[in-house]
Every structure is written in structure tokens, then in C-alpha cells.
Write a protein that holds these residues in place. Structure first.
Motif, PDB file in Angstrom:
ATOM      1  N   LEU A   1      64.629  58.401   9.860  1.00  5.09           N
ATOM      2  CA  LEU A   1      64.100  59.114  11.028  1.00  5.09           C
ATOM      3  C   LEU A   1      63.650  58.134  12.115  1.00  5.09           C
ATOM      4  CD1 LEU A   1      61.999  61.987   9.392  1.00  5.09           C
ATOM      5  CD2 LEU A   1      64.236  62.157  10.509  1.00  5.09           C
TER       6      LEU A   1
ATOM      7  N   TRP B   1      67.359  66.797   8.724  1.00  6.36           N
ATOM      8  CA  TRP B   1      65.916  66.895   8.444  1.00  6.36           C
ATOM      9  C   TRP B   1      65.370  68.257   8.899  1.00  6.36           C
ATOM     10  CZ3 TRP B   1      62.255  65.367   5.531  1.00  6.36           C
ATOM     11  CH2 TRP B   1      60.903  65.429   5.909  1.00  6.36           C
ATOM     12  N   ARG B   2      65.784  68.684  10.084  1.00  9.23           N
ATOM     13  CA  ARG B   2      65.302  69.967  10.585  1.00  9.23           C
ATOM     14  C   ARG B   2      65.884  71.131   9.806  1.00  9.23           C
ATOM     15  NH1 ARG B   2      65.874  67.749  16.782  1.00  9.23           N
ATOM     16  NH2 ARG B   2      63.826  66.690  16.813  1.00  9.23           N
ATOM     17  N   ASP B   3      67.122  70.998   9.379  1.00  7.58           N
ATOM     18  CA  ASP B   3      67.747  72.078   8.609  1.00  7.58           C
ATOM     19  C   ASP B   3      67.097  72.247   7.237  1.00  7.58           C
ATOM     20  OD1 ASP B   3      69.462  72.606  10.676  1.00  7.58           O
ATOM     21  OD2 ASP B   3      71.148  71.468   9.828  1.00  7.58           O
TER      22      ASP B   3
ATOM     23  N   ALA C   1      63.916  71.225   6.434  1.00  9.11           N
ATOM     24  CA  ALA C   1      62.465  71.007   6.510  1.00  9.11           C
ATOM     25  C   ALA C   1      61.691  71.935   5.596  1.00  9.11           C
ATOM     26  CB  ALA C   1      61.989  71.168   7.953  1.00  9.11           C
TER      27      ALA C   1
ATOM     28  N   ASP D   1      53.062  70.540  14.121  1.00  2.00           N
ATOM     29  CA  ASP D   1      52.718  69.288  14.781  1.00  2.00           C
ATOM     30  C   ASP D   1      51.277  68.947  14.479  1.00  2.00           C
ATOM     31  OD1 ASP D   1      52.973  67.018  16.242  1.00  2.00           O
ATOM     32  OD2 ASP D   1      53.109  67.979  18.198  1.00  2.00           O
TER      33      ASP D   1
ATOM     34  N   ALA E   1      58.801  65.712  13.827  1.00  2.00           N
ATOM     35  CA  ALA E   1      60.247  65.666  14.052  1.00  2.00           C
ATOM     36  C   ALA E   1      60.968  66.873  13.482  1.00  2.00           C
ATOM     37  CB  ALA E   1      60.827  64.378  13.448  1.00  2.00           C
ATOM     38  N   SER E   2      60.341  67.567  12.515  1.00  2.00           N
ATOM     39  CA  SER E   2      60.966  68.744  11.913  1.00  2.00           C
ATOM     40  C   SER E   2      60.897  69.969  12.817  1.00  2.00           C
ATOM     41  CB  SER E   2      60.278  69.073  10.588  1.00  2.00           C
ATOM     42  OG  SER E   2      58.993  69.642  10.813  1.00  2.00           O
ATOM     43  N   TRP E   3      60.038  69.929  13.851  1.00  2.00           N
ATOM     44  CA  TRP E   3      59.775  71.048  14.759  1.00  2.00           C
ATOM     45  C   TRP E   3      59.117  72.230  14.058  1.00  2.00           C
ATOM     46  CZ3 TRP E   3      64.978  71.357  17.961  1.00  2.00           C
ATOM     47  CH2 TRP E   3      65.063  70.218  18.798  1.00  2.00           C
ATOM     48  N   LEU E   4      58.697  72.041  12.816  1.00  2.00           N
ATOM     49  CA  LEU E   4      58.075  73.139  12.082  1.00  2.00           C
ATOM     50  C   LEU E   4      56.586  73.226  12.389  1.00  2.00           C
ATOM     51  CD1 LEU E   4      59.194  75.172   9.955  1.00  2.00           C
ATOM     52  CD2 LEU E   4      58.113  73.761   8.215  1.00  2.00           C
TER      53      LEU E   4
ATOM     54  N   LEU F   1      68.681  63.548  11.915  1.00  2.00           N
ATOM     55  CA  LEU F   1      67.623  64.385  12.468  1.00  2.00           C
ATOM     56  C   LEU F   1      67.962  65.866  12.293  1.00  2.00           C
ATOM     57  CD1 LEU F   1      64.910  64.255  13.874  1.00  2.00           C
ATOM     58  CD2 LEU F   1      66.107  64.178  16.078  1.00  2.00           C
ATOM     59  N   ALA F   2      69.218  66.217  12.495  1.00  2.00           N
ATOM     60  CA  ALA F   2      69.623  67.615  12.291  1.00  2.00           C
ATOM     61  C   ALA F   2      69.466  68.013  10.826  1.00  2.00           C
ATOM     62  CB  ALA F   2      71.070  67.795  12.748  1.00  2.00           C
TER      63      ALA F   2
END
Length: 819
Positions: A140, A163-165, A167, A219, A214-217, A160-161
Motif C-alpha cells: 500500500l 485492498w478496497r474490494d 476490506a 477513517d 486507504a480502504s475508504w471504509l 489498492l483496488a
């Protein structure tokens, strides 16, 4: 193997890079983030030159060099590892890629730099990241250093994609990884010798919070977070510079040098900065992981709600009232929609008490709103504010998380301005588990368990919170704290009588434990002095509970059932005096084992002894007893040198003395004759305890003079390596008016094998007799009191007592290293 990069000058040559690196690290004008960034940039240029030459030599085109982890973030400390990934598209020959790797890695190793390296294709990197969370976290922070930029950029995008997928699955795994690390390493904000990277609130947790963001889940709270991480990195830089090693543990012996490297006045200031920074990161972690859990719960609930109510259901979360202006919503305490903190100064304490009593966290948004808008409380506080404050302190363990939330937004120092002096204040003493402020809160938590055994639980809880409030001020913290506690109690709204009780509790919070462990409880002067200081049965009751709560909140070395029994005995005697009974006690009756040993010693004319294991364990709890050691009883016909001789024999057998008491017994007729009774708590330094018969045999030889203890201990000392670091010098004082029957000499020194032998030998050499000894060990510190008399059994003259103390202090100071 020589790299072709060595054929040209500049930063590409190892010698050129090494010299430039050395100049940079030696530059006293550059430190902190600029130096870390400059070191990363310098390293980038060197590695880029190496890569260019090596790629040409190996004939590899579809490859790039990628910095990951801390190096990827540009956070290179002087002794940091270089975390590198050699990324290739998989179209080149394996041998060519291997040659490229060799040409990169070997120059790094040749300079003695630590290297964490890997060689992978993008697909391999993604697959490894999917299996190994630590690899995922490192990627990351991937940053291009040299080679094919498009290859690096594509990997960053896909990682990064991914990681978000994933999370929702990976973040709970990361949370558990952080919790497990915290269980192993402890909490950096409270540790005396913490690991700046691995402990809770350290650099690893800061990295984890960036990964969550970074996960956007969810902060983390941003306020102060970047600055906290920078401070920890600055301390790590200084630690590397001082030690010349890649270490993250802030060892005690390095702290003064690290503080000087940072340009700080002393190690206490440095430790306070570390504590403050770790506290910011820890609190941000608590808030962030709660938010992650809330989001994941909400996500898992949505499909069920859609099935039950159809796709259009958008019901608001339930809000359960807890107190006026305070409700529970989604597992947190929040402000009610009708709450008006700008018009309700008690709201902050009402919300805090409601959260603690319900065992729920208080919402960071609610705390932030309170900090921004709540009006200051009038002075003195209204009754409701005082009542809610006491309720907060009495909620038990749940108090801690609520207190930390209030402190994170400055609300505690707003309520109690004097709190600022103890906030994050370190205690450079291994006996203490916590910083001063956390110790005070922990003491209140412990005291909450004793509120049913006192008549004024409110005064107990307030005194528990304030008992060390004088630390950080000049002079005796108990004396300084008395005045501060008096002001705070009045500010909170207590009347004059209650304020006086709180002040007295703070002034005398060490009285019971110090008297019980360092004074002869059979001496009427001891009991009378405590009774005079305490003044009333009600204050004594509160002081007893505060003493236990304080010790339990200090650490495992500060309390035991043995110490509890001594304090309980003292309290019982003082209560009797306060009730009007005479201070002169009846002679203590011998227990059966003591009487048997005393009679045997008188009959044989030699020592008699017995070892009793698990002396501190209540019936049925032997396996849970604290490691204070086993009880050793020794009876010896009264004669000179018994104390130093016995202590020396125990040291020869590698028995550490945890506690010791010595007293003279006059056996009743028809047995008759004085016998010395020594009651010890001893523990084997390593291995098992020696047999009682071996101890007795050596004690007989030593008393007869055929065993030279001093020579044997000196031989052992000469064979042992010197310890690192310096202990404070010993201190020997005369306690004034401590006894009418003897002179009390107090010794505080580093606890080392043979210390008690040296003390006893010095006292005997000064021509004084030890009437009783009260020895205790707290961590690495020995705190001993000796009741001594002259040859006629009378207290020493003042001048003689001072001279004996001076000679003893000199003797202990001259003894270098462990005995």
C-alpha cells in the motif's frame, strides 16, 4: 561479486553513497522529516544508478525497482531496513532477472545495510498480498524508484483496488493483528522501556490507520495524528544515532542520550512526548476500529432488512435515553437531539457518567462538540456536577475509556486545570506500571471495588484520583499534593470538613504501607504516631482502602497478601488507640512453629530453621499466590553477627530476600534465655530452593567462623560481568522520633545479592545491635529499616546515630557492582 556501478563515481558507487550518507547523518543542522526525506532521496539516486547499470548488464527491460513499507513512505531512519521489491513483467529469462537482483542486492549487503527484498511479477505480488496481510500493507506504500514506471503504477493501482474490494474481510484480520501485537508488547504510552514500533500506539498502529483510510471504509481522527507519528519517528532516529543499531526499544540506559540528541532538557520530557504521541495514536485507533465494526455490522444487516421490509426501508437507528441530554445510539453514547451544551455546563459530566456506568464508549463526535461548545462549570461546582463526577470515577474499568476520550479533546484539563502537570508524566521506576495520570485513574478504578466497605465512598474515589496530584511539583509529592487536593476538593464543591479529609488522605496516602513494612508494629511509638496523623476512625477507614487501591494500581511488586496482612494489623492497632485503648500492646504470642524452633535453638545452642512454601496463599489458592517467595523461619541463640551471617548464607545459596524481620524473643520459664527469631521471604534467583539441611549446615559453619562468607561473595562478584547503566547511589538516613526504645536507620539502595549481608556487617562493625529489621524489596529497590541500640540496649545518641548512618552509606557506596 563486483557491481558495474562501482566503475563510475558519484552516488552510484557504494563508496560515494556511503560517504554522502555519513555526511548527511553527521550534519547537526538537519534532523527530523527533512533528514529522513533527504536520506530516502539519496538512497533513491544510488539505487536508481545501480538499477540502470544492472539492467543493462542483465539485458532486462520490463522491470522496476519499488520501495515498499517505511522506505516507500520516505521514512528512513539512520538504521532502517531497505524494503525493496524487484518487479518484472515475467517475459525475461529467469537467469537474467536473477543476475539483475544480484547486482542490486549485493552492493546493499556490502555496505552493511539491512535489506528486506523480494523478486516478483505483478501477479505474484498480488497473490502474495492476498495471502499475507503484512505484504499487503507494505505494498500500500509502494513507491517507484527506478525502471519501468508504468509497471509500478499498474501494480499500485491493482493492489489498492484489491485492498478496497477485500476490506470487509481483511480489516478484521488487521484489527486482530494489532490486538495481538498489543497483548505482546503492551501500551507505549505507559511503558518505561517501550518499543516505538511494535507497542500499542506505536508506528505499526499508525501504519494500520493509514491502511484503514486507504480502504475508504472508515477513517481515523486526523487531529494531531501526523504530528504524533512524526515525533515517534524523531525519537527513533535519535535512538538509532545514539546506539548505532537498528533498534526500536527505548531502553532505560539510552534515554538520557536520546533526549540530548533531540535537544530536550531530560529523559522525562522525552518520555512525556512519546507518551502523548502514543496516546493520540491509540485513541485514534480505538475510534477507528469501532467505526470499522459499526460499518461492517451495518453492511451485514442491510440484506436482512431488505428481505424483511423491502428495498425501500431506511429506518433511523434507535436512540435509547440514558440521562438528560444523553442517549445511546448504535453502541455509542451520543448527545440527544435536544441537547444544548452551550447552556448546560453539567452535560459533559452527565454524558461521561452515563457512558461509564453503561459500559459504552462515548462518541468522538459528541466529545468534540462538547469540547467546542460546553460552558465552563461555575466554581464551586453544583451538586449535580459533583455527583456525576463521582459516578464517573465509581464506574470501575469502564471509566478508563471514557476518561481517555475526554482527555483527547482537552476536557479533563478544562475541568481540573491541575491535571496538566501529571498528564502523560512518566514514572521512571520499574515498580510503576503506568504514567502518573493513568495511575491515578487506575487507582480510582481499584477504589471503586472498595466503596461498599467505607462510609464515604465519594471521598475515597476523589482521594484515589488525586493522591499523586503533587507529582511534578517541587518537594515531597505528598506534601505538595495535600495543598492541591484541598483546592480541587473545594473547587468540586465539597464542604470544609470533607475537603480536610481529602487533603489528609492525600498527605498520608503512603503512611500505612510505609509504616507497616518499615516499622516495628510492636513499638507503641509506631502505632501512636499513625493514630496522631490520621486523627479519626473514619479517615483511617478511608486511608486503609486508599492504600490497597494505590498499591494494586501501582504494579504487581507493590502489593501482596503479606503486605496486606501487615497493613491490616497496623490498622487494627491504630483503630484500637483511636477508640481509647492503650498503645502498649500485649506481648505477641509465638506461633507453634516459632515456639518449636526457638526451643530447639535454645536446647541445641545452634540455629534451627524451617522452610514453608506458599506462605502467602490463602487456602485453596496456593497456585495463584504472588511470587513473593517462601517463608523461611530461623531461630538462633542471641549472639553477635546473626543478621549479616544469615543474609550472607542466603546470598551464597542464591536466595533473593524479598522481606525480612528480626526480633528478640525472651523464652518463658522454664526454658528461659533470649533467642533471635528471623522471619524471611526468600526466592531462588534461578533453579529450585536448597534443602533446609544444607542451609542449616552452612549457617552453623558461618557462625562458627569456618565458612568465610565475605571471601566467597567477593569471588562471585569478581566472576560476574558488570551491569549496564548506573543505579542511583544508596541513601541512609536516621528516622527521627520513630521509636522510644531504639534508633531507626533507613536504607534505600539498589537490590543486589548480598546487600543485606553488607548492611548487617557494617552495623555490627559500628558496635550497634540490631533489635529488629524490616526489609522489603520493590522492583529493583531495597527499602529497609533497622531498629538498633547501643551495647546497653538504649537508643543511640543523635550524633552517634548520624555517624553510623554516614558510615553505612559510605560502605554501601564503596561496594561496586553486585556482590
Amino acid at each position: 561479486m563486483e557491481s558495474s556501478a562501482e566503475s563510475h563515481g558519484g552516488d552510484g558507487a557504494p563508496a560515494g553513497y556511503a560517504a554522502a550518507r555519513q555526511r548527511l547523518l553527521a550534519d547537526g543542522e538537519m534532523s527530523g522529516p527533512p533528514r529522513r526525506a533527504a536520506l530516502a532521496e539519496l538512497t533513491d539516486r544510488w539505487l536508481a544508478a545501480l538499477f540502470a547499470d544492472a539492467a543493462t548488464e542483465a539485458g532486462v527491460s520490463g522491470a522496476s525497482l519499488v520501495a515498499v513499507g517505511g522506505y516507500g513512505r520516505g521514512e528512513l531512519s539512520p538504521r532502517s531496513d531497505l524494503d525493496l521489491l524487484l518487479l518484472h513483467d515475467g517475459r525475461g529469462e529467469d537467469s537474467a532477472v536473477a543476475l539483475l537482483a544480484d547486482r542490486l542486492w549485493y552492493p546493499v549487503w556490502d555496505l552493511g545495510l539491512a535489506l528486506d527484498h523480494s523478486v516478483r511479477t505483478p501477479a505474484q505480488a498480488r497473490a502474495t498480498a492476498g495471502e499475507d496481510l503484512k505484504v499487503q500493507l507494505g505494498l500500500l506504500d509502494a513507491r517507484h524508484v527506478a525502471g519501468d514506471l508504468a509497471l509500478t503504477s499498474a501494480l499500485r493501482t491493482t493492489v489498492l483496488a484489491d485492498w478496497r474490494d477485500t476490506a470487509a474481510r481483511r480489516l478484521p484480520e488487521l484489527d486482530e493483528l494489532c490486538r495481538e501485537r498489543a497483548r505482546r508488547q503492551g501500551e507505549l504510552q505507559y511503558l518505561l522501556e517501550g518499543d516505538l514500533k511494535e507497542a500499542r500506539g506505536g508506528l505499526r498502529d499508525a501504519t494500520a490507520l493509514r491502511a484503514v483510510a486507504a480502504s475508504w471504509l472508515a477513517d481515523a481522527p486526523r487531529q494531531g495524528l501526523v504530528e504524533a507519528g512524526r515525533r515517534l519517528l524523531d525519537v527513533r532516529d535519535a535512538l538509532h544515532q545514539c546506539t548505532g543499531r537498528s533498534t526500536d526499544r527505548l531502553a532505560l540506559q539510552e534515554q538520557d542520550a536520546v533526549a540530548a540528541e533531540l535537544g530536550l532538557p531530560d529523559a522525562d520530557v522525552m518520555l512525556r512526548q512519546v507518551s502523548e504521541s502514543a496516546r493520540v495514536i491509540s485513541y485514534a485507533g480505538d475510534v477507528t476500529w469501532r467505526e470499522v465494526s459499526r460499518v461492517l455490522r451495518a453492511r451485514s444487516a442491510r440484506p436482512r432488512l431488505r428481505r424483511l421490509f423491502g428495498g425501500g426501508h431506511t429506518g433511523a437507528p434507535a436512540r435509547t435515553p440514558l440521562a438528560e441530554g444523553v442517549v445511546e445510539q448504535d453502541g455509542e453514547v451520543v448527545l440527544a437531539l435536544t441537547a444544548r451544551p452551550e447552556k448546560d455546563p453539567v452535560l459533559v459530566l452527565r454524558a461521561a457518567a452515563a457512558a461509564a456506568q453503561s459500559g459504552l464508549p462515548i462518541s468522538p463526535h459528541a466529545v468534540r462538540r462538547l469540547a467546542a461548545t460546553v460552558r465552563p462549570l461555575p466554581v464551586p461546582w453544583p451538586a449535580e456536577a459533583r455527583d456525576r463526577f463521582v459516578a464517573l470515577l465509581g464506574a470501575g474499568a469502564a471509566t478508563v475509556q471514557v476518561w481517555e476520550a475526554l482527555e483527547a479533546e482537552g476536557l479533563i484539563t478544562g475541568l481540573l486545570p491541575d491535571w496538566e502537570r501529571v498528564r502523560c508524566r512518566p514514572q521512571r521506576n520499574a515498580v510503576h506500571t503506568w504514567t502518573v495520570d493513568r495511575h491515578l485513574v487506575e487507582t480510582a478504578v481499584r477504589a471503586s471495588h472498595f466503596t461498599r466497605r467505607v462510609h464515604r465512598p465519594d471521598l475515597l474515589l476523589i482521594a484515589a484520583l488525586l493522591h499523586d496530584i503533587g507529582k511534578g511539583r517541587p518537594g515531597d509529592h505528598s506534601v505538595a499534593g495535600e495543598a492541591v487536593a484541598r483546592d480541587i476538593a473545594a473547587r468540586i464543591g465539597f464542604g470544609a470538613a470533607d475537603t480536610a479529609v481529602v487533603a489528609a488522605l492525600v498527605r498520608h496516602h503512603l503512611l500505612l504501607i510505609e509504616t507497616a513494612t518499615r516499622r516495628d508494629l510492636d513499638d507503641p511509638a509506631t502505632v501512636r504516631a499513625v493514630a496522631d496523623a490520621v486523627g479519626s476512625a473514619g479517615t483511617l477507614e478511608l486511608l486503609h482502602a486508599l492504600t490497597e487501591a494505590d498499591a494494586l494500581a501501582t504494579g504487581p511488586a507493590a502489593w501482596s497478601s503479606w503486605r496486606g496482612a501487615l497493613v491490616g494489623d497496623l490498622v487494627k492497632r491504630v483503630a484500637a488507640v483511636l477508640a481509647g485503648e492503650p498503645a502498649d500492646p500485649e506481648p505477641a504470642e509465638l506461633t507453634a512453629p516459632q515456639e518449636r524452633l526457638a526451643v530447639e535453638a535454645h536446647r541445641t545452642g545452634g540455629p534451627a530453621l524451617a522452610l514453608r512454601a506458599h506462605a502467602d496463599a490463602p487456602p485453596g489458592q496456593e497456585e495463584e499466590a504472588e511470587p513473593l517467595g517462601v517463608e523461611l523461619l530461623i531461630a538462633v541463640p542471641d549472639q553477635p553477627n546473626v543478621l549479616p551471617t544469615t543474609a550472607g548464607v542466603l546470598a551464597l545459596h542464591r536466595l533473593a530476600v524479598r522481606t525480612a524481620e528480626l526480633r528478640v524473643l525472651d523464652l518463658p520459664d522454664p526454658v528461659g534465655g533470649p533467642v533471635l527469631l528471623l522471619q524471611w521471604r526468600v526466592a531462588a534467583e534461578y533453579g529450585s530452593l536448597p534443602q533446609a539441611a544444607r542451609l542449616r549446615a552452612d549457617l552453623v559453619r558461618a557462625l562458627e567462623g569456618s565458612l568465610d562468607i565475605g571471601a566467597r561473595l567477593a569471588e562471585r562478584a569478581a566472576a560476574q560481568p558488570r551491569r549496564r547503566g548506573e543505579a542511583p547511589p544508596p541513601r541512609v538516613t536516621v528516622a527521627p522520633s520513630a521509636s522510644r526504645h531504639a534508633t531507626v536507620i533507613e536504607v534505600r539502595a539498589q537490590d543486589v545479592p548480598g546487600l543485606l549481608h553488607r548492611i548487617g556487617h557494617s552495623l555490627e562493625g559500628a558496635g550497634v545491635r540490631v533489635r529488629s529489621a524490616h526489609v522489603s524489596t520493590l522492583g529493583s529497590n531495597a527499602v529497609d529499616a533497622f531498629y538498633v541500640t547501643d551495647g546497653e540496649g538504649a537508643p543511640l545518641a543523635p550524633g552517634e546515630a548520624v555517624e553510623v548512618a554516614r558510615e553505612l552509606e559510605s560502605a554501601l557506596s564503596d561496594a561496586c557492582g553486585p556482590v
